[in-house]
Design a protein around this motif. Sequence first.
Motif, mmCIF file in Angstrom:
data_model
loop_
_atom_site.group_PDB
_atom_site.id
_atom_site.type_symbol
_atom_site.label_atom_id
_atom_site.label_comp_id
_atom_site.label_asym_id
_atom_site.label_seq_id
_atom_site.Cartn_x
_atom_site.Cartn_y
_atom_site.Cartn_z
ATOM 1 N N GLY A 1 -2.047 -2.054 -12.901
ATOM 2 C CA GLY A 1 -3.094 -1.846 -13.892
ATOM 3 C C GLY A 1 -2.571 -1.818 -15.315
ATOM 4 O O GLY A 1 -1.365 -1.794 -15.567
ATOM 5 N N GLU B 1 -13.027 0.256 -10.508
ATOM 6 C CA GLU B 1 -13.565 -1.044 -10.108
ATOM 7 C C GLU B 1 -12.875 -1.574 -8.856
ATOM 8 O O GLU B 1 -13.524 -1.945 -7.878
ATOM 9 C CB GLU B 1 -13.401 -2.042 -11.259
ATOM 10 C CG GLU B 1 -13.855 -3.457 -10.912
ATOM 11 C CD GLU B 1 -13.599 -4.438 -12.029
ATOM 12 O OE1 GLU B 1 -13.771 -5.641 -11.804
ATOM 13 O OE2 GLU B 1 -13.201 -4.000 -13.137
ATOM 14 N N VAL B 2 -11.552 -1.597 -8.880
ATOM 15 C CA VAL B 2 -10.791 -2.183 -7.769
ATOM 16 C C VAL B 2 -10.916 -1.340 -6.513
ATOM 17 O O VAL B 2 -11.208 -1.839 -5.420
ATOM 18 C CB VAL B 2 -9.310 -2.343 -8.160
ATOM 19 C CG1 VAL B 2 -8.471 -2.744 -6.948
ATOM 20 C CG2 VAL B 2 -9.165 -3.374 -9.264
ATOM 21 N N LYS C 1 -8.624 1.772 -20.115
ATOM 22 C CA LYS C 1 -8.705 0.526 -19.343
ATOM 23 C C LYS C 1 -8.211 0.740 -17.920
ATOM 24 O O LYS C 1 -8.759 0.162 -16.972
ATOM 25 C CB LYS C 1 -7.900 -0.569 -20.028
ATOM 26 C CG LYS C 1 -8.461 -0.997 -21.382
ATOM 27 C CD LYS C 1 -7.614 -2.097 -21.999
ATOM 28 C CE LYS C 1 -8.181 -2.528 -23.350
ATOM 29 N NZ LYS C 1 -7.338 -3.586 -23.990
ATOM 30 N N LEU C 2 -7.190 1.574 -17.756
ATOM 31 C CA LEU C 2 -6.692 1.860 -16.419
ATOM 32 C C LEU C 2 -7.748 2.594 -15.597
ATOM 33 O O LEU C 2 -7.947 2.297 -14.412
ATOM 34 C CB LEU C 2 -5.413 2.692 -16.498
ATOM 35 C CG LEU C 2 -4.794 3.106 -15.150
ATOM 36 C CD1 LEU C 2 -4.394 1.883 -14.346
ATOM 37 C CD2 LEU C 2 -3.599 4.034 -15.369
ATOM 38 N N ALA D 1 -2.493 -0.405 -7.246
ATOM 39 C CA ALA D 1 -3.452 -0.677 -8.322
ATOM 40 C C ALA D 1 -3.008 -0.023 -9.627
ATOM 41 O O ALA D 1 -3.184 -0.593 -10.713
ATOM 42 C CB ALA D 1 -4.840 -0.175 -7.923
ATOM 43 N N ASP E 1 -11.004 2.401 -15.919
ATOM 44 C CA ASP E 1 -12.025 1.416 -15.529
ATOM 45 C C ASP E 1 -11.528 0.527 -14.402
ATOM 46 O O ASP E 1 -12.260 0.236 -13.447
ATOM 47 C CB ASP E 1 -12.405 0.555 -16.737
ATOM 48 C CG ASP E 1 -13.185 1.328 -17.787
ATOM 49 O OD1 ASP E 1 -13.855 2.304 -17.418
ATOM 50 O OD2 ASP E 1 -13.117 0.950 -18.972
ATOM 51 N N ARG E 2 -10.290 0.100 -14.515
ATOM 52 C CA ARG E 2 -9.734 -0.807 -13.518
ATOM 53 C C ARG E 2 -9.635 -0.145 -12.148
ATOM 54 O O ARG E 2 -9.972 -0.751 -11.122
ATOM 55 C CB ARG E 2 -8.345 -1.281 -13.972
ATOM 56 C CG ARG E 2 -7.651 -2.233 -13.022
ATOM 57 C CD ARG E 2 -8.402 -3.526 -12.875
ATOM 58 N NE ARG E 2 -7.714 -4.469 -12.018
ATOM 59 C CZ ARG E 2 -8.264 -5.568 -11.533
ATOM 60 N NH1 ARG E 2 -9.518 -5.870 -11.834
ATOM 61 N NH2 ARG E 2 -7.566 -6.402 -10.778
#
Length: 691
Positions: free
Chosen positions: A519, A532-533, A525-526, A515, A528-529
């Motif tokens: 990402g 989430e993932v 942003k990383l 991930a 958040d990603r």
Amino acid sequence: MEDAAQAGPGPPAPWPVGPDTSLALNRMGSFDWDLDSGLLHMDEPALRVYDMPPEEYDGNPMVLAVRMPAEDRTSLDNRVTEALKGGASTYGFYFRVVHRDGTSRWAHTQGHIHRDPGGRPRRVIGIIRDATEELEQAAERLAWERERDRQTGVVEGTAAALAHAITVQDVTAVLSDPDGLGRLGAASLVLGIIEGGRVRVLAEGTPGSNVPDLEWTRVEDDYPISEVIRTMAPIYMTSAGEFEHRYPELWPYIRPLDVTSAAYLPLVAQARPIGALGLLYRHKDAFTPEERNLLLALSSGIAQSLQRAMLFDQEHDLAKDLQTAMLPRSLPQVPGVVVAARYRAASASRDIGGDWYDAVPLPGGRVGVMVGDVQGHDTPAAAVMGQLRIALRAYAAEGHSPATVMARASVFLCELDTDRFATCVYADVDTTTGAVRLVRAGHLAPMLRRADGQCHPLCGPVGLPLGLSAQFGELEYPVTTMELAPGETLLLCSDGLVERPGSDLDEGVEALARAVYEGPRELEKLADRLTEVMCVQTGGEDDVALLLLTREEGASPEPTRFLHQYVAPADPQALISARHQIREAVTAWGLPERTDEVELVVDELVTNALRHTDGGALLSLRLMADPRPRLRIEVQDRSSALPRRREPDYESTSGRGMLLVDRLADVWGVDARGTGKCVWSEFVVGRGSEK
């Protein structure tokens, strides 16, 4: 008794009544079938079942067979043949008879087979009767049983689906799902709950039926949901005209749904309304008493589930807010690095967790970052977490080494007299050189993302969890050193980010590495990603704390220049030697324009340390290139007494030392260092002083 025998028209029957009369009054006839001759004798009641006048019947069974549908005739023939050949003594069968007017009625025959001594069938004697009413009653009973089973299935299916609903969102998902609508038999639904004295619509059952204007309404408004909430009584409407007449303001929104009837049910829990459920139907124009009872039973179950979910959401939000309040409000802006962090509470638990993260600016252009996890998921765990995080932050800010920070935090946790332990990973990062010192206290290994995106764990020695190491006297924490190059990212997280039910921890770490590789490059942003993932993969059953630190691209690769000198007490020669070393170092570093100022400041700070403390002084000089060239002087001693800048009069012979430091240095200050302190000052170099 004589009156009882007169059940039908005609003269009174004798008492006791004969079998022929008894059979006739019960719409039964008899037959005698001679198998040798093939003749079938039927009495008059039996012929009446076939709607056959006696004068038209000659004893030939085929005359009666034409009154039966072909499939029933074949089935009856097979049944009789099977009984005759199989050695049975009786048989029975239901079949249809078509009367002269074309109507069809059900009949039932029961035959007894007489056999000779050799077992050969010779005669069949039996009865035949009209079974239409019997089967109609059975069909009605079967239909009633099926409807009862359906209603029971609706209640059980809805209850089973709601049993797995934890949050209000789960409840609305169950009800608005097409399967849920199918169970309820409705074409669409609307669910509203009371929030802050107003009615909030949470779910509408068909795509495109959402009405933003009606998302929030008042309890006093003239809408069916508001009315059933006020009165706590259901509303049933059985025609579109009735709906339009009673609620003209709502009808324009309902008309496109082609609704023919509706049921609005109050959701009442513990004798108070918490909301209402509206069910909209097509092709329905009435609600039977059984259906109304079923809907009320469903609304009661839905209300209980909804109240439980609302309480869960409230407690979960409270726990989440409390947990968030114990975490840092914001992360420090440290030149040379970018830091991002995320915390996500467990989605399936109302309890507060013990996960945390923190970032602490350290002296000399360094930053300390940490992620930890206190054992347990309850309020005591959160309380311990809050105290432990503050203690770790204080020990780190005092300038202790990472191993000492961990050791002191372990002793602190042990002295809290709690049965909890905690895992933690702490990294001391020099933002100028990229040097990193890592310490792990029973925690998951941090990970490193290279500049090309490849990510791997930073495996190394690990000490006991905090609290346990102090309890067992194992306070020596091993330190792992590494270098963080510009563009590389250090990742610290709690195990909730990688632990998946039924899977090995290594699989979760590998999934996290993928991930990270896939990402975005931008750190926020990383973060958040990843949350989430990974939380989707792990199911969100545990709290998650995540911290990312990236050394900025363009950070100067030039190593910081150091000078360290210990000045012993009552040793004038040591102070002279220190001044000479300072002058030589500043000149060698190409900064002759500020040599005199630096030497004066060093002299004053060291002299103060020697004069006002019982020990010596540790002098450090560092040339820092990022984010702007500056020369930093640090003088450490073992006294907690803070220096003060005074304004002495012209006759005073002392008190001008800190005034001189304030005038010459661009900035100065004091940091706590363990049981002592560090007085520091900085000089901007390369373009003159910027005071």
